[in-house]
Design a protein around this motif. Structure first.
Motif, PDB file in Angstrom:
ATOM      1  N   ALA A  54      50.238 -51.364  19.199  1.00 61.21           N
ATOM      2  CA  ALA A  54      50.174 -50.609  20.453  1.00 61.21           C
ATOM      3  C   ALA A  54      50.577 -51.524  21.608  1.00 61.21           C
ATOM      4  N   TRP A  55      51.006 -50.906  22.709  1.00 59.82           N
ATOM      5  CA  TRP A  55      51.264 -51.683  23.911  1.00 59.82           C
ATOM      6  C   TRP A  55      49.992 -52.404  24.340  1.00 59.82           C
ATOM      7  N   SER A  56      50.155 -53.423  25.164  1.00 67.48           N
ATOM      8  CA  SER A  56      48.993 -54.036  25.798  1.00 67.48           C
ATOM      9  C   SER A  56      48.470 -53.086  26.875  1.00 67.48           C
ATOM     10  N   LEU A  57      47.217 -53.270  27.237  1.00 67.89           N
ATOM     11  CA  LEU A  57      46.649 -52.440  28.302  1.00 67.89           C
ATOM     12  C   LEU A  57      47.431 -52.599  29.605  1.00 67.89           C
ATOM     13  N   ALA A  58      47.873 -53.835  29.897  1.00 68.64           N
ATOM     14  CA  ALA A  58      48.628 -54.073  31.130  1.00 68.64           C
ATOM     15  C   ALA A  58      49.955 -53.327  31.119  1.00 68.64           C
ATOM     16  N   THR A  59      50.602 -53.283  29.957  1.00 70.62           N
ATOM     17  CA  THR A  59      51.869 -52.559  29.853  1.00 70.62           C
ATOM     18  C   THR A  59      51.649 -51.066  30.042  1.00 70.62           C
ATOM     19  N   TRP A  60      50.630 -50.540  29.400  1.00 73.35           N
ATOM     20  CA  TRP A  60      50.330 -49.107  29.548  1.00 73.35           C
ATOM     21  C   TRP A  60      50.035 -48.771  31.007  1.00 73.35           C
ATOM     22  N   ARG A  61      49.215 -49.589  31.653  1.00 70.02           N
ATOM     23  CA  ARG A  61      48.900 -49.357  33.059  1.00 70.02           C
ATOM     24  C   ARG A  61      50.176 -49.407  33.901  1.00 70.02           C
ATOM     25  N   GLY A  62      51.069 -50.349  33.579  1.00 64.42           N
ATOM     26  CA  GLY A  62      52.314 -50.446  34.331  1.00 64.42           C
ATOM     27  C   GLY A  62      53.184 -49.210  34.181  1.00 64.42           C
ATOM     28  N   VAL A  63      53.244 -48.646  32.966  1.00 72.24           N
ATOM     29  CA  VAL A  63      54.025 -47.434  32.749  1.00 72.24           C
ATOM     30  C   VAL A  63      53.424 -46.272  33.536  1.00 72.24           C
ATOM     31  N   VAL A  64      52.106 -46.145  33.509  1.00 73.73           N
ATOM     32  CA  VAL A  64      51.437 -45.052  34.216  1.00 73.73           C
ATOM     33  C   VAL A  64      51.649 -45.159  35.723  1.00 73.73           C
ATOM     34  N   THR A  65      51.549 -46.377  36.251  1.00 71.44           N
ATOM     35  CA  THR A  65      51.677 -46.569  37.696  1.00 71.44           C
ATOM     36  C   THR A  65      53.131 -46.718  38.143  1.00 71.44           C
ATOM     37  N   GLY A  66      54.041 -46.886  37.188  1.00 71.57           N
ATOM     38  CA  GLY A  66      55.450 -47.019  37.533  1.00 71.57           C
ATOM     39  C   GLY A  66      55.866 -48.406  37.953  1.00 71.57           C
ATOM     40  N   HIS A  67      55.089 -49.428  37.599  1.00 71.37           N
ATOM     41  CA  HIS A  67      55.406 -50.804  37.993  1.00 71.37           C
ATOM     42  C   HIS A  67      55.151 -51.736  36.812  1.00 71.37           C
ATOM     43  N   LEU A  68      56.230 -52.135  36.121  1.00 70.88           N
ATOM     44  CA  LEU A  68      56.111 -53.055  35.003  1.00 70.88           C
ATOM     45  C   LEU A  68      56.400 -54.476  35.481  1.00 70.88           C
ATOM     46  N   ASP A  69      55.444 -55.360  35.277  1.00 76.28           N
ATOM     47  CA  ASP A  69      55.616 -56.766  35.639  1.00 76.28           C
ATOM     48  C   ASP A  69      56.625 -57.404  34.686  1.00 76.28           C
ATOM     49  N   ARG A  70      57.629 -58.083  35.246  1.00 81.11           N
ATOM     50  CA  ARG A  70      58.665 -58.690  34.424  1.00 81.11           C
ATOM     51  C   ARG A  70      58.824 -60.168  34.773  1.00 81.11           C
TER      52      ARG A  70
END
Length: 398
Positions: free
Chosen positions: A286-302
């Motif tokens: 599964a994705w990490s929690l941070a990745t999932w949160r980023g997808v939901v909020t529309g901001h993926l840390d790169r």
């Protein structure tokens, strides 16, 4: 990326045709808790996600292919502490072609009695399309037995071609369309263009609120010699060895773009997203929690990936790839070793490309790198004094 943009354009065009007027409320985000065991990691994920999850859909019972019903025990304390509505889910194995409707209806009602205060109850049944009339009859008799509790059902995109779908959807108070599935090794788990066509077709059949189930996970898929599906290993081991196997993953970037398209041009009746499944730190697919949160909020840390050599002793070095970002990252397609390295080979989805100078490791089906993770992708023997910083080449593996 070009394929993703084409897919998104197709989605926006399809969704625009079905969009309703006015400015609807933002899409809500719910999550399936599909884990059978409530581990500390699962409890932690529930607590860490309660600020953006509107409701939990919790696997409460499952009717297996032989008709036996297994009931699962949830951590009601953890759910209560999260302060969000809870919807117990009864899963019926899609391979259960025929069942005792009276007995199963009693089982569903029994599950509901163990969940006082449930916001609704959901039936998750991948019903064969030809059996939709029988399924509708089952739901029609089940609904009054629920005592006013709202009824939700999951739905398959293939049902949209059936003349029986409208009658089925008229019974349930809401439905959840699943747009993630294993179709073929090349198709992956989620294709934005295909999902868009499914959503557009489905929206014309229902006059009740519906949601879309989107993936947060990957699967190891085994195939037979003739190309037919043998087994899918996601949250549980399949213990199958087919002629070939593929690691399929849902791209966070592709899923995020799809969600943003839904927000911009929402099909009529769409109420929100249900994510399958709630990520936990011990869920390796599964994705990490941070990745999932980023997808939901529309901001993926790169952040750029880093590669280096690490001394492994006896003249050998490990080839490491590091992801310093707080978001999962696609694995690099190629890792070039420093000039002068004499021997090397890949591991964990990588192999040595024949005839390359400098020696280069190439990815076949490498897994994504979790946020803040370091992974060995190979080994090498290089002369003393060889630079330890390596070079990434090509596009990431999606």
């Amino acid at each position: 990326m070009a394929r993703l943009l084409r897919s998104l354009s197709m989605f926006l065009a399809a969704a625009l045709l079905a969009a309703c007027g006015g400015t609807p409320a933002p899409l809500t985000h719910e999550a399936y808790i599909w884990q059978r065991q409530w581990t500390p990691a699962l409890r932690g994920s529930v607590a860490a996600s309660r600020d953006f999850v509107a409701a939990w859909r919790v696997l409460a019972a499952q009717a297996s292919r032989d008709g036996r019903v297994q009931v699962f025990t949830a951590d009601n304390g953890a759910l209560a502490a999260a302060g969000r509505p809870v919807i117990p889910v009864v899963r019926i194995d899609g391979r259960l072609a025929r069942f005792d409707a009276t007995a199963l209806r009693a089982q569903v009602v029994g599950v509901l009695t163990r969940w006082p205060g449930a916001a609704a109850i959901e039936i998750d049944y991948d019903c064969p399309t030809a059996r939709l009339p029988a399924y509708a009859a089952f739901l029609r008799e089940l609904k009054p037995a629920l005592g006013g509790t709202r009824l939700s059902i999951t739905a398959l995109p293939t049902w949209a071609g059936s003349a029986d779908l409208d009658a089925l959807l008229a019974i349930a108070d809401e439905s959840v369309l699943q747009v993630h599935a294993v179709q073929a090794p090349q198709a992956g788990l989620f294709d934005p263009a295909i999902a868009a066509s499914w959503v557009s077709a489905y929206a014309t059949h229902t006059h009740r609120p519906f949601r879309i189930a989107l993936p947060t996970y990957g699967s190891r898929v085994s195939w037979n010699d003739d190309g037919t599906l043998l087994a899918v290993e996601s949250e549980t081991a399949a213990l199958a060895a087919g002629a070939s196997a593929s690691e399929l993953y849902a791209s966070p970037d592709a899923v995020m773009a799809f969600v943003q398209g839904l927000e911009a041009h929402r099909p009529e009746g769409l109420a929100g997203i249900v994510w399958f499944r709630l990520p936990t730190p011990d869920d390796t697919r599964a994705w990490s929690l941070a990745t999932w949160r980023g997808v939901v909020t529309g901001h993926l840390d790169r952040a750029p990936l880093r590669t280096r050599l690490r001394d492994a002793g006896q003249g050998a070095s490990d080839v490491l790839v590091e992801n310093p970002a707080a978001t999962d990252a696609a694995a690099p397609s190629r890792v070039a070793l420093p000039p002068g390295c004499m021997l090397a080979d890949g591991i964990d989805g990588y192999r040595l490309a024949p005839g390359t100078q400098p020696l280069t490791l190439v990815a076949g089906q490498a897994r994504p790198l979790a946020a803040h993770a370091t992974r060995a992708v190979g080994w090498a023997r290089c002369p003393p004094g060889t630079p330890t910083t390596l070079t990434l080449q090509g596009t990431p593996v999606s």
